[in-house]
Design an enzyme around this catalytic site. Sequence first.
Site, PDB file in Angstrom:
ATOM      1  N   MET A  30       0.852  -1.198   0.000  1.00 54.07           N
ATOM      2  CA  MET A  30       0.000   0.000   0.000  1.00 54.07           C
ATOM      3  C   MET A  30       0.884   1.243   0.000  1.00 54.07           C
ATOM      4  O   MET A  30       0.441   2.337   0.359  1.00 54.07           O
ATOM      5  CB  MET A  30      -0.942  -0.013   1.201  1.00 54.07           C
ATOM      6  N   HIS A  34       9.015   1.120   3.359  1.00 49.11           N
ATOM      7  CA  HIS A  34      10.093   1.134   4.352  1.00 49.11           C
ATOM      8  C   HIS A  34      10.987  -0.066   4.066  1.00 49.11           C
ATOM      9  O   HIS A  34      10.734  -0.840   3.132  1.00 49.11           O
ATOM     10  CB  HIS A  34       9.520   1.129   5.778  1.00 49.11           C
ATOM     11  N   HIS A  37       9.440  -3.477   3.271  1.00 45.57           N
ATOM     12  CA  HIS A  37       8.988  -3.705   1.887  1.00 45.57           C
ATOM     13  C   HIS A  37      10.180  -3.998   0.981  1.00 45.57           C
ATOM     14  O   HIS A  37      10.123  -4.875   0.123  1.00 45.57           O
ATOM     15  CB  HIS A  37       8.291  -2.450   1.335  1.00 45.57           C
ATOM     16  N   GLN A  61     -10.476  -2.747   2.187  1.00 49.71           N
ATOM     17  CA  GLN A  61     -10.036  -3.363   3.441  1.00 49.71           C
ATOM     18  C   GLN A  61     -10.098  -2.404   4.624  1.00 49.71           C
ATOM     19  O   GLN A  61      -9.660  -2.742   5.714  1.00 49.71           O
ATOM     20  CB  GLN A  61      -8.635  -3.973   3.293  1.00 49.71           C
ATOM     21  N   GLU A 151       5.856 -11.364   7.416  1.00 49.23           N
ATOM     22  CA  GLU A 151       5.280 -12.173   8.509  1.00 49.23           C
ATOM     23  C   GLU A 151       4.708 -11.296   9.613  1.00 49.23           C
ATOM     24  O   GLU A 151       3.996 -11.787  10.476  1.00 49.23           O
ATOM     25  CB  GLU A 151       6.355 -13.105   9.081  1.00 49.23           C
ATOM     26  N   GLN A 156      -2.796 -12.053   8.051  1.00 49.49           N
ATOM     27  CA  GLN A 156      -2.986 -11.767   6.618  1.00 49.49           C
ATOM     28  C   GLN A 156      -2.281 -12.825   5.773  1.00 49.49           C
ATOM     29  O   GLN A 156      -2.843 -13.340   4.798  1.00 49.49           O
ATOM     30  CB  GLN A 156      -2.420 -10.376   6.302  1.00 49.49           C
ATOM     31  N   SER A 188       6.741  -0.498   9.946  1.00 48.20           N
ATOM     32  CA  SER A 188       5.371  -0.389   9.461  1.00 48.20           C
ATOM     33  C   SER A 188       5.155   1.025   8.944  1.00 48.20           C
ATOM     34  O   SER A 188       5.675   1.987   9.528  1.00 48.20           O
ATOM     35  CB  SER A 188       4.382  -0.667  10.611  1.00 48.20           C
ATOM     36  N   SER A 189       4.379   1.152   7.872  1.00 49.10           N
ATOM     37  CA  SER A 189       4.085   2.489   7.353  1.00 49.10           C
ATOM     38  C   SER A 189       3.345   3.308   8.414  1.00 49.10           C
ATOM     39  O   SER A 189       3.446   4.532   8.455  1.00 49.10           O
ATOM     40  CB  SER A 189       3.222   2.393   6.095  1.00 49.10           C
TER      41      SER A 189
HETATM   42  O1  PAF Z   1      -0.209  -5.648   3.658  1.00 46.54           O
HETATM   43  C1  PAF Z   1      -0.623  -4.757   2.879  1.00 46.54           C
HETATM   44  O2  PAF Z   1       0.055  -3.762   2.639  1.00 46.54           O
HETATM   45  C2  PAF Z   1      -1.987  -4.895   2.242  1.00 46.54           C
HETATM   46  O3  PAF Z   1      -2.888  -5.505   3.102  1.00 46.54           O
HETATM   47  C3  PAF Z   1      -1.953  -5.627   0.883  1.00 46.54           C
HETATM   48  C4  PAF Z   1      -1.493  -7.059   1.012  1.00 46.54           C
HETATM   49  C5  PAF Z   1      -1.034  -4.878  -0.075  1.00 46.54           C
HETATM   50  C6  PAF Z   1      -3.360  -5.647   0.272  1.00 46.54           C
HETATM   51  O4  PAF Z   1      -3.861  -4.369   0.094  1.00 46.54           O
END
Ligand code: PAF
Length: 285
Positions: A30, A34, A37, A61, A151, A156, A188-189
């Site tokens: 999204m 950071h 990612h 979501q 993880e 998720q 985390s963002s």
């Molecule tokens: O983890 C995330 O950033 C989001 O939930 C994802 C997997 C990109 C789905 O929008």
Amino acid sequence: MQLISRIADLRAALRAERISGRSIGFVPTMGYLHIGHLTLVKKSQQQCDVSVVSIFVNPTQFAPNEDLAQYPRDLPRDLQLLEQQGCDYVFAPDVDEMYPDGNGKTSAYVDAGELSSILMGRLRPHHFRGVATVVSKLFNIVQPDKAYFGEKDYQQLAVIKRMVADLNQPVEVIGVPTVREADGLACSSRNTLLSAQDRAAAVILSQALQLAQVLVNQGERSVFALREAVINKLQQEPRGQIEAVDIRDAETLAEIAEQLTAPAVLLLTVRFGNTRLIDQHVLRL
Ligand code: PAF
């Protein structure tokens, strides 16, 4: 690096890659990237010929009362980081490209099943349906050989693995260990939304996870005792409001009756101001 915003253009580009025999690795994000990612991208680059990163803040979501509007965004900075990382394709569609019905809505959703209604699903009832839906759409668009997820978002990852297995989606889902900042806070963002005081206080999450592992190493097996110790530790930091502390089977996320007999995952959700932080640690026996 190519920046693509239209589904048809990405499909055409990736079709050519596939015809040339190149494998495709995919990192859905999204944005507001950071080091966590970038670690996923690195893994994709090690294992696949071509790496695709999507940047899309997915409205389905988020519940109406959640932080969709506040979710941090900075596409130019993300593109710079991905360029430096040597990423091949960035897919950054707008909301109407992904949800042409308008308003970020769709009439067909992927129901992520039982795993989506437990744990975080209790606090965010439609969250995993939205995640499963957008990840399925992205898998259909990118058709990757492998897809990489952190993880840190343990539930998720479990939901996506289950969805891929149940729906026979032809992609290998790979979980990558959580990357942490120097003091232990999981990257985390959302960390950027914390005030300076809350950012300092948030280190309590990783300290609580470490404490649980120390207790397990010392022989503690009682789920009740471990949970109590973690809650007491988290309560030492009054800025954090505990939303959930759960110890579940690491493989299935099923409840554990009383004693740990197999690896278990400790899942934390703690709110600092308006920002909800999550973290996890697999307790090894
Ligand atoms: O983890 C995330 O950033 C989001 O939930 C994802 C997997 C990109 C789905 O929008």
